[in-house]
Design a protein around this motif. Structure first.
Motif, PDB file in Angstrom:
ATOM      1  N   HIS A  99      -0.751   0.573  -3.854  1.00 49.85           N
ATOM      2  CA  HIS A  99      -2.481   1.028  -3.844  1.00 49.85           C
ATOM      3  C   HIS A  99      -2.702   1.566  -2.629  1.00 49.85           C
ATOM      4  O   HIS A  99      -2.135   1.355  -1.679  1.00 49.85           O
ATOM      5  CB  HIS A  99      -3.020   0.041  -4.255  1.00 49.85           C
ATOM      6  N   GLY A 100      -3.806   2.291  -2.582  1.00 47.53           N
ATOM      7  CA  GLY A 100      -4.523   3.055  -1.655  1.00 47.53           C
ATOM      8  C   GLY A 100      -5.136   2.255  -0.978  1.00 47.53           C
ATOM      9  O   GLY A 100      -5.249   0.801  -1.211  1.00 47.53           O
ATOM     10  N   LYS A 101      -5.578   2.466   0.493  1.00 37.06           N
ATOM     11  CA  LYS A 101      -6.260   1.808   1.298  1.00 37.06           C
ATOM     12  C   LYS A 101      -7.555   0.962   0.526  1.00 37.06           C
ATOM     13  O   LYS A 101      -7.842  -0.361   1.292  1.00 37.06           O
ATOM     14  CB  LYS A 101      -6.611   2.485   2.607  1.00 37.06           C
ATOM     15  N   ASP A 102      -8.071   1.670   0.015  1.00 33.61           N
ATOM     16  CA  ASP A 102      -9.540   1.136  -0.432  1.00 33.61           C
ATOM     17  C   ASP A 102      -9.419   0.843  -1.793  1.00 33.61           C
ATOM     18  O   ASP A 102     -10.315   0.945  -2.508  1.00 33.61           O
ATOM     19  CB  ASP A 102     -10.495   2.402  -0.256  1.00 33.61           C
ATOM     20  N   VAL A 103      -8.376   0.571  -2.331  1.00 31.68           N
ATOM     21  CA  VAL A 103      -7.970   0.317  -3.809  1.00 31.68           C
ATOM     22  C   VAL A 103      -7.466  -0.952  -3.948  1.00 31.68           C
ATOM     23  O   VAL A 103      -6.380  -1.229  -3.157  1.00 31.68           O
ATOM     24  CB  VAL A 103      -6.716   1.384  -4.613  1.00 31.68           C
ATOM     25  N   PRO A 104      -7.799  -2.046  -4.739  1.00 36.20           N
ATOM     26  CA  PRO A 104      -7.460  -3.315  -4.794  1.00 36.20           C
ATOM     27  C   PRO A 104      -5.762  -3.351  -5.151  1.00 36.20           C
ATOM     28  O   PRO A 104      -5.565  -2.759  -5.830  1.00 36.20           O
ATOM     29  CB  PRO A 104      -8.243  -3.898  -5.701  1.00 36.20           C
ATOM     30  N   ASP A 141      -7.629   4.434  -8.666  1.00 38.08           N
ATOM     31  CA  ASP A 141      -8.877   3.655  -8.329  1.00 38.08           C
ATOM     32  C   ASP A 141      -9.955   3.576  -9.362  1.00 38.08           C
ATOM     33  O   ASP A 141     -10.790   2.900  -9.387  1.00 38.08           O
ATOM     34  CB  ASP A 141      -9.570   4.095  -6.953  1.00 38.08           C
ATOM     35  N   THR A 175       0.719  -1.242   0.142  1.00 35.95           N
ATOM     36  CA  THR A 175       0.025  -0.065  -0.037  1.00 35.95           C
ATOM     37  C   THR A 175       0.915   1.333   0.064  1.00 35.95           C
ATOM     38  O   THR A 175       2.128   1.079   0.270  1.00 35.95           O
ATOM     39  CB  THR A 175      -0.804   0.043   1.174  1.00 35.95           C
ATOM     40  N   LYS A 206     -12.114   5.722 -10.189  1.00 42.56           N
ATOM     41  CA  LYS A 206     -13.413   6.390  -9.937  1.00 42.56           C
ATOM     42  C   LYS A 206     -13.086   7.935 -10.344  1.00 42.56           C
ATOM     43  O   LYS A 206     -13.911   8.692 -10.378  1.00 42.56           O
ATOM     44  CB  LYS A 206     -13.524   6.202  -8.638  1.00 42.56           C
TER      45      LYS A 206
END
Length: 431
Positions: A302-307, A217, A178, A219
């Motif tokens: 990757h970010g915390k909420d990104v796979p 992400d 991460t 988004k």
């Protein structure tokens, strides 16, 4: 390897981007030229030819297969390429075909009427656009014209120096690292002082080398006018630069015009988020004895909420000048360079082609000088475009780069700059 290839190809099929081409149809073979047999010379532009052997190899293979078509290859410095290409096209140059270095500028060239519609050629020669794994759709304009074919694709990965990790007794980066891990690891492996200092990481001066992590992400895009999604990554970069001192100072890099390659190749930094185009440069520098870096590659953090496995990239298209009087011959070149044959040539030189398949990916992984574990690192799940191909992208990106400097130089607070980005973004897009 089978798992890697299946995963990567499925990603590219689903992806809407990414950053010079093997054909499945016999109509795209080297010997099936629809151009006149009369001798002709076409002018084609590219950049940094010495650092991109795949381009020269493609041209050599093409002229061997098409002895009646000579390619006059114009080599332009990378930093000047986009500007000089615009000047040539605006000035009525007799340029026939060209690679577009910054894919986001494609729409602007189209709006100025400078890109030929390739659809008639594609239809006549029965080019299967599905073979480009979804990338060709990026160059389909509002009225349905296809103005470029993906020759190459690149995306961000994480390069690392094994010796620096070994000296610090810290495990190598994983393919599930991460950005929090990246920051913490950079601090752990930073050592020394002054000229002997080893930095934990390097974030290059491009605005993309912070802002890309915000669009990773899938988004968000740089055309959003609420840029709060950049904030965590700017805060990370500032902590690393100003508190941990684990990355090289932005001002020093900018003032000294320090290219990202030099600190990594000379063993000064432990980690470098950078594009896949850098792989062949590292391998060639080591082979020539110009570098002794003991390197590895991992998937981009990757970010915390990104796979894990999500990354950012861009496609490199080949296009034809709408004003060219040699479009038939130029098409033969574009078709060849983005064909199955062209793809294999790109891959043999370590570049990921627009037409990626089992053979081409295997060629890259098995190249001499490539590090162990490269295949797993390249097996990404999603590639988000760093810059969408749409109106106002070039202007917005220029604005974001200006504002990026204010943050990294500490001239303004992050929140204030993000607000200014939003205001300027709305103005540029007429919102």
């Amino acid at each position: 390897m089978k798992k890697l290839i299946a995963l990567t190809l499925s990603v590219m099929m689903a992806s809407t981007v990414v950053a010079c081409g093997k054909t499945s149809s016999s109509t795209q073979g080297a010997g099936n030229s629809s151009a006149s047999s009369e001798n002709v010379t076409i002018k084609v532009s590219t950049w940094d030819l010495s650092a991109n052997p795949s381009v020269k190899n493609v041209v050599d293979a093409f002229t061997k297969a098409h002895p009646n078509i000579k390619v006059d290859l114009m080599d332009i410095q990378s930093a000047d390429y986009t500007q000089k290409l615009n000047i040539m096209l605006n000035g009525g140059s007799d340029l026939d075909a060209f690679w577009i270095k910054d894919a986001d500028t494609t729409k602007g060239l189209y709006d100025k009427g400078q890109l030929a519609d390739l659809t008639p050629y594609i239809t006549k020669d029965k080019v299967d656009l599905k073979a480009y794994n979804g990338l060709a759709e990026n160059f389909k304009m509002p009225k349905g014209e296809i103005v470029g074919l993906p020759a190459r694709t690149d995306y961000y990965v994480l390069y690392y120096n094994k010796d620096i990790f070994d000296a610090a007794k810290v495990p190598y980066p994983t393919n599930d690292m991460t950005w929090d891990d990246f920051e913490a690891t950079a601090k752990k492996i930073t050592s020394g002082q002054g000229a002997d200092k080893k930095y934990g990481a390097l974030l290059h001066t491009w605005n993309a080398c912070v802002q890309n992590w915000g669009v990773q992400d899938g988004k968000h895009t740089i055309l959003d006018t609420d840029y709060s999604f950049f904030k965590p990554y700017y805060e990370m970069a500032l902590r690393m630069q100003n508190t941990d001192k684990s990355i090289m100072d932005y001002g020093t890099l900018k003032t000294g015009q320090i290219h990202y390659s030099s600190p990594f190749l000379t063993g000064k930094v432990g980690m470098l988020p950078m594009g896949t185009w850098f792989m062949t440069t590292i391998a060639s520098k080591i082979k020539s004895g110009e570098s002794k870096v003991n390197w590895g590659v991992a998937t981009l953090p990757h970010g915390k909420d990104v796979p894990a496995g999500y990354t950012v990239g861009a496609a490199t298209p080949l296009s034809i000048n709408k004003a060219s009087k040699k479009q038939a011959a130029a098409w033969e070149f574009v078709k060849f360079a983005t064909s199955d044959e062209g793809a294999k040539i790109y891959a043999d030189a370590g570049a990921i082609p627009g037409r990626a398949n089992a053979d081409t990916l295997k060629s890259i992984v098995n190249m001499s000088g490539m590090p162990q574990g490269l295949g797993d690192a390249l097996a990404v799940k999603k590639i988000t475009p760093d810059r969408p191909i749409a109106d106002h992208v070039a202007e917005v990106n220029k604005m974001l780069d200006e504002e990026h400097s204010l943050i990294m130089l500490g001239q303004k607070k992050v929140d204030d700059v993000l607000g200014e980005m939003g205001t300027r973004g709305k103005q540029l897009q007429g919102k």
